[in-house]
Enzyme design. Structure first.
Site, PDB file in Angstrom:
ATOM      1  N   SER A  63       0.802  -1.235   0.000  1.00  0.00           N
ATOM      2  CA  SER A  63       0.000   0.000   0.000  1.00  0.00           C
ATOM      3  C   SER A  63       0.829   1.277   0.000  1.00  0.00           C
ATOM      4  CB  SER A  63      -0.949   0.004   1.198  1.00  0.00           C
ATOM      5  OG  SER A  63      -2.044  -0.859   0.955  1.00  0.00           O
ATOM      6  N   LYS A  66      -0.021   3.646  -2.671  1.00  0.00           N
ATOM      7  CA  LYS A  66      -1.047   4.688  -2.553  1.00  0.00           C
ATOM      8  C   LYS A  66      -0.450   6.074  -2.356  1.00  0.00           C
ATOM      9  CE  LYS A  66      -4.669   1.592  -0.756  1.00  0.00           C
ATOM     10  NZ  LYS A  66      -3.993   0.363  -0.352  1.00  0.00           N
ATOM     11  N   SER A 123      -6.173   3.691   4.091  1.00  0.00           N
ATOM     12  CA  SER A 123      -5.566   2.846   3.060  1.00  0.00           C
ATOM     13  C   SER A 123      -6.606   2.071   2.251  1.00  0.00           C
ATOM     14  CB  SER A 123      -4.563   1.875   3.701  1.00  0.00           C
ATOM     15  OG  SER A 123      -3.705   1.331   2.730  1.00  0.00           O
ATOM     16  N   LYS A 229       2.703   6.669   5.466  1.00  0.00           N
ATOM     17  CA  LYS A 229       1.826   5.595   4.987  1.00  0.00           C
ATOM     18  C   LYS A 229       2.393   4.233   5.345  1.00  0.00           C
ATOM     19  CE  LYS A 229      -1.725   4.206   2.552  1.00  0.00           C
ATOM     20  NZ  LYS A 229      -1.708   2.984   3.384  1.00  0.00           N
TER      21      LYS A 229
END
Length: 390
Positions: A63, A66, A123, A229
């Site tokens: 992720s 992202k 997320s 993140k």
């Protein structure tokens, strides 16, 4: 602290040379070795890498993908092609995305602002696809945009095939590196500064679903951390791109391939502690500051101030301030006309007699030519000046 002013108190600025005191080099312990497949610690302002291991290895980013999805959405807003209040219709593909979700429903009209929070904070794979489809029409076309942006940012060990970071289908390639993700984090922090506070938000609630927490555990345990993140898949392991600021220094860390949520937080904390304890970001010279004044021949004015276009900052070991030495190499004869920003020499920076930076020295203002007779008189003066100095 302005190192230039500090050094001027210590020594003499002699035609471009700043003298410094000879001091013992600070003692810095070896960088921590992490239980991670790859990692990097970077000074966000200078881009200098403080710690790295397998930082260019191509790995599944999970992720952390992202970060590019949100970066592109933010650029679309900042460049006027998208508004936070715009709404998009949720497709069946976005709605049925597996894994982490913000729980949008097929047929819903959702604002870009909510989708952006759904990507950054919780997320959401569903939010990532919905954003991608709104911006590019399809997720496949959005992936092409992602790769164009990656190329522009210098992410040479990166290739994206989707907006979420889930394992790609049909043998597609989807990879990045710790170094590339640090570059992307740097761009998010500085290029898209208006949106960076979103990465520090601790939770997000959408619709009837209870508020979901930000998966970056350091946001609750380290007051210096304000982003960015997390990521996890079976193939990628547990990953974390983090940024923290303390005493005017901002660090970016990327840790990939750890064994658990706790491990990615703990290993990241080791990097940040090491960076803040043993290094600092030092301002050597300010952009626009006059470093030297030269005679300009044939100009409407007789003197020209020289300096740097931008602030010059370096990452140095704590205690190494007095080991910085700068040297100016400037064209010996400067003739008008000169435009502000014209490069007329170099500033060379040494730390402990090791060259660490070279920056162009530029004219700080425009100087037009003098009138005809004034130019002739200056040429005569220049001739005799050269004659008696040779």
């Amino acid at each position: 602290m302005n190192i230039h002013r500090h050094l001027q108190r210590l020594g003499t600025f002699l035609i471009g040379i700043t003298a410094t005191c000879a001091l013992a080099e600070p003692i810095i312990p070896a960088a921590p070795q992490l239980a991670a497949t790859s990692y990097i610690l970077m000074d966000a302002e200078t881009g200098q890498v403080l710690v790295a291991h397998n930082e260019h290895e191509q790995m599944p980013p999970a992720s952390l993908t992202k970060l590019m999805t949100s970066y592109i959405a933010e650029r679309e807003i900042l460049e006027g092609r998208l508004e936070l209040t715009d709404e998009t219709l949720v497709s069946k593909k976005a709605w049925q995305m597996p894994g982490s979700r913000m729980f949008i429903e097929v047929g819903d009209l959702v604002t870009i602002e909510d989708l952006l929070r759904g990507v950054i904070i919780v997320s959401g794979n569903d939010a990532s696809v919905a954003l991608a489809e709104h911006i590019a029409g399809t997720e496949d076309l959005f992936a092409q945009l992602m790769n164009k942006y990656a190329e522009n940012l210098g992410m040479i060990n990166t290739h994206f095939s989707n907006a979420s970071g889930l394992p790609p289908e049909n043998g597609q390639e989807h990879y990045s590196s710790a170094y590339d993700l640090a570059l992307l984090s740097q761009a998010l922090i500085y290029d898209n500064a208006e949106f960076y506070p979103l990465y520090a938000e601790r939770s997000f609630k959408y619709g009837p679903v209870s508020a979901q927490p930000n998966r970056n555990r350091l946001l609750g345990t380290n007051p210096d951390v304000d982003g960015l993140k997390t990521g996890h898949t079976e193939e990628a392991g547990y990953c974390l791109a983090a940024s923290a600021e303390r005493d005017g220094m901002r660090l970016i860390s990327v840790v990939m391939g750890t064994r658990s949520e706790d491990a990615r937080a703990q290993e990241t904390q080791k990097l940040l502690t090491y960076g803040f304890r043993f290094f600092r970001t030092a301002e050597v010279h300010q952009g626009g500051e006059s470093l030297h004044t030269m005679r300009i021949w044939g100009g409407a004015t007789k003197e020209l101030s020289l300096g740097l276009t931008d602030d010059l900052k370096l990452t140095i070991a704590r205690g190494a301030e007095d080991m910085i030495r700068t040297e100016l190499s400037i064209d010996s004869v400067i003739k008008a006309p000169v435009a502000a920003g014209d490069a007329l020499g170099e500033l060379i920076v040494y730390v402990d007699d090791k060259e660490v930076s070279r920056q162009p020295v530029v004219a700080l203002k425009t100087v037009e030519q003098a009138g005809f007779f004034a130019r002739i008189w200056d040429l005569i003066l220049l001739f005799f000046t050269n004659l008696f100095s040779s």
